[in-house]
Design a protein around this motif. Sequence first.
Motif, PDB file in Angstrom:
ATOM      1  N   TYR A 115       0.857  -1.185   0.000  1.00 14.24           N
ATOM      2  CA  TYR A 115       0.000   0.000   0.000  1.00 14.24           C
ATOM      3  C   TYR A 115       0.892   1.233   0.000  1.00 14.24           C
ATOM      4  O   TYR A 115       1.867   1.286   0.749  1.00 14.24           O
ATOM      5  N   VAL A 116       0.568   2.196  -0.858  1.00 17.30           N
ATOM      6  CA  VAL A 116       1.348   3.425  -0.942  1.00 17.30           C
ATOM      7  C   VAL A 116       0.444   4.637  -0.753  1.00 17.30           C
ATOM      8  O   VAL A 116      -0.736   4.604  -1.097  1.00 17.30           O
ATOM      9  N   LYS A 117       1.030   5.682  -0.200  1.00 18.60           N
ATOM     10  CA  LYS A 117       0.300   6.930  -0.016  1.00 18.60           C
ATOM     11  C   LYS A 117       1.291   8.075  -0.178  1.00 18.60           C
ATOM     12  O   LYS A 117       2.358   8.077   0.443  1.00 18.60           O
ATOM     13  N   PHE A 118       0.922   9.036  -1.014  1.00 23.99           N
ATOM     14  CA  PHE A 118       1.757  10.215  -1.236  1.00 23.99           C
ATOM     15  C   PHE A 118       1.722  11.080   0.013  1.00 23.99           C
ATOM     16  O   PHE A 118       0.661  11.400   0.538  1.00 23.99           O
ATOM     17  N   MET A 119       2.903  11.446   0.519  1.00 30.60           N
ATOM     18  CA  MET A 119       3.000  12.258   1.732  1.00 30.60           C
ATOM     19  C   MET A 119       3.216  13.737   1.415  1.00 30.60           C
ATOM     20  O   MET A 119       2.889  14.599   2.225  1.00 30.60           O
ATOM     21  N   GLY A 120       3.824  14.009   0.279  1.00 33.91           N
ATOM     22  CA  GLY A 120       4.170  15.375  -0.078  1.00 33.91           C
ATOM     23  C   GLY A 120       5.561  15.404  -0.670  1.00 33.91           C
ATOM     24  O   GLY A 120       6.123  14.371  -1.005  1.00 33.91           O
ATOM     25  N   ASN A 121       6.118  16.580  -0.763  1.00 39.07           N
ATOM     26  CA  ASN A 121       7.454  16.745  -1.326  1.00 39.07           C
ATOM     27  C   ASN A 121       8.443  17.138  -0.240  1.00 39.07           C
ATOM     28  O   ASN A 121       8.082  17.822   0.719  1.00 39.07           O
ATOM     29  N   SER A 122       9.675  16.708  -0.425  1.00 38.47           N
ATOM     30  CA  SER A 122      10.752  17.097   0.480  1.00 38.47           C
ATOM     31  C   SER A 122      11.120  18.553   0.217  1.00 38.47           C
ATOM     32  O   SER A 122      10.625  19.182  -0.720  1.00 38.47           O
ATOM     33  N   ARG A 123      12.023  19.076   1.009  1.00 37.20           N
ATOM     34  CA  ARG A 123      12.497  20.455   0.808  1.00 37.20           C
ATOM     35  C   ARG A 123      13.150  20.632  -0.552  1.00 37.20           C
ATOM     36  O   ARG A 123      13.176  21.716  -1.100  1.00 37.20           O
ATOM     37  N   LYS A 124      13.689  19.543  -1.077  1.00 36.20           N
ATOM     38  CA  LYS A 124      14.339  19.572  -2.390  1.00 36.20           C
ATOM     39  C   LYS A 124      13.331  19.374  -3.523  1.00 36.20           C
ATOM     40  O   LYS A 124      13.714  19.345  -4.683  1.00 36.20           O
ATOM     41  N   GLY A 125      12.067  19.178  -3.185  1.00 38.23           N
ATOM     42  CA  GLY A 125      11.038  18.988  -4.206  1.00 38.23           C
ATOM     43  C   GLY A 125      10.844  17.553  -4.644  1.00 38.23           C
ATOM     44  O   GLY A 125      10.125  17.289  -5.599  1.00 38.23           O
ATOM     45  N   GLU A 126      11.503  16.605  -3.947  1.00 39.71           N
ATOM     46  CA  GLU A 126      11.358  15.193  -4.302  1.00 39.71           C
ATOM     47  C   GLU A 126      10.113  14.610  -3.641  1.00 39.71           C
ATOM     48  O   GLU A 126       9.799  14.921  -2.497  1.00 39.71           O
ATOM     49  N   ALA A 127       9.406  13.758  -4.371  1.00 41.03           N
ATOM     50  CA  ALA A 127       8.203  13.118  -3.842  1.00 41.03           C
ATOM     51  C   ALA A 127       8.566  12.152  -2.716  1.00 41.03           C
ATOM     52  O   ALA A 127       9.594  11.474  -2.770  1.00 41.03           O
ATOM     53  N   LYS A 128       7.707  12.100  -1.684  1.00 42.98           N
ATOM     54  CA  LYS A 128       7.869  11.157  -0.580  1.00 42.98           C
ATOM     55  C   LYS A 128       6.576  10.353  -0.448  1.00 42.98           C
ATOM     56  O   LYS A 128       5.480  10.895  -0.547  1.00 42.98           O
ATOM     57  N   PHE A 129       6.731   9.051  -0.222  1.00 46.23           N
ATOM     58  CA  PHE A 129       5.595   8.152  -0.098  1.00 46.23           C
ATOM     59  C   PHE A 129       5.725   7.306   1.159  1.00 46.23           C
ATOM     60  O   PHE A 129       6.827   6.918   1.543  1.00 46.23           O
ATOM     61  N   GLU A 130       4.587   6.975   1.754  1.00 44.35           N
ATOM     62  CA  GLU A 130       4.535   5.936   2.772  1.00 44.35           C
ATOM     63  C   GLU A 130       4.346   4.623   2.032  1.00 44.35           C
ATOM     64  O   GLU A 130       3.596   4.557   1.053  1.00 44.35           O
ATOM     65  N   PHE A 131       5.011   3.578   2.490  1.00 52.24           N
ATOM     66  CA  PHE A 131       4.880   2.261   1.873  1.00 52.24           C
ATOM     67  C   PHE A 131       4.716   1.209   2.963  1.00 52.24           C
ATOM     68  O   PHE A 131       5.506   1.160   3.905  1.00 52.24           O
ATOM     69  N   VAL A 132       3.680   0.400   2.839  1.00 47.78           N
ATOM     70  CA  VAL A 132       3.453  -0.732   3.739  1.00 47.78           C
ATOM     71  C   VAL A 132       3.530  -1.990   2.895  1.00 47.78           C
ATOM     72  O   VAL A 132       2.821  -2.117   1.893  1.00 47.78           O
ATOM     73  N   GLY A 133       4.392  -2.917   3.283  1.00 50.11           N
ATOM     74  CA  GLY A 133       4.514  -4.192   2.584  1.00 50.11           C
ATOM     75  C   GLY A 133       3.910  -5.315   3.402  1.00 50.11           C
ATOM     76  O   GLY A 133       3.929  -5.269   4.635  1.00 50.11           O
ATOM     77  N   THR A 134       3.363  -6.305   2.715  1.00 45.84           N
ATOM     78  CA  THR A 134       2.751  -7.448   3.399  1.00 45.84           C
ATOM     79  C   THR A 134       3.356  -8.750   2.890  1.00 45.84           C
ATOM     80  O   THR A 134       3.975  -8.793   1.830  1.00 45.84           O
ATOM     81  N   ASN A 135       3.129  -9.823   3.640  1.00 47.40           N
ATOM     82  CA  ASN A 135       3.573 -11.142   3.202  1.00 47.40           C
ATOM     83  C   ASN A 135       2.408 -11.869   2.528  1.00 47.40           C
ATOM     84  O   ASN A 135       1.326 -11.302   2.344  1.00 47.40           O
ATOM     85  N   ALA A 136       2.608 -13.138   2.180  1.00 45.00           N
ATOM     86  CA  ALA A 136       1.589 -13.914   1.480  1.00 45.00           C
ATOM     87  C   ALA A 136       0.314 -14.079   2.301  1.00 45.00           C
ATOM     88  O   ALA A 136      -0.765 -14.295   1.750  1.00 45.00           O
TER      89      ALA A 136
END
Length: 72
Positions: free
Chosen positions: A19-40
Motif C-alpha cells: 500500500y502506498v500513499k503520497f506524503m508530499g514533497n521534500s524540501r528539495k522537491g522530491e516526492a515522498k511516499f509511505e509504503f506498507v509491505g505485506t507477506n503472502a
Amino acid sequence: MSSGTKVGYQYKGETRTGYVKFMGNSRKGEAKFEFVGTNANGDVTTYHVKRGEDLWKLLNNNKRDKTINPLE
C-alpha cells in the motif's frame, strides 16, 4: 493501509501486496511516499517512508517510470 493505494510488487521472486500513499514533497522537491509491505498471508512486514525514485524502482523496476498501477 486503509487510505493507501493497493499495489503489487516483487519480493524475493514472489508477488506481494503493498500500500502506498503520497506524503508530499521534500524540501528539495522530491516526492515522498509511505509504503506498507505485506507477506503472502496479508500480515504487515514492513513500513517505510520512501523517496519517489525508490518506490518507482520497487514497483516498476525503473526509477524513471513514475507509474503507480493500483490493484483492485
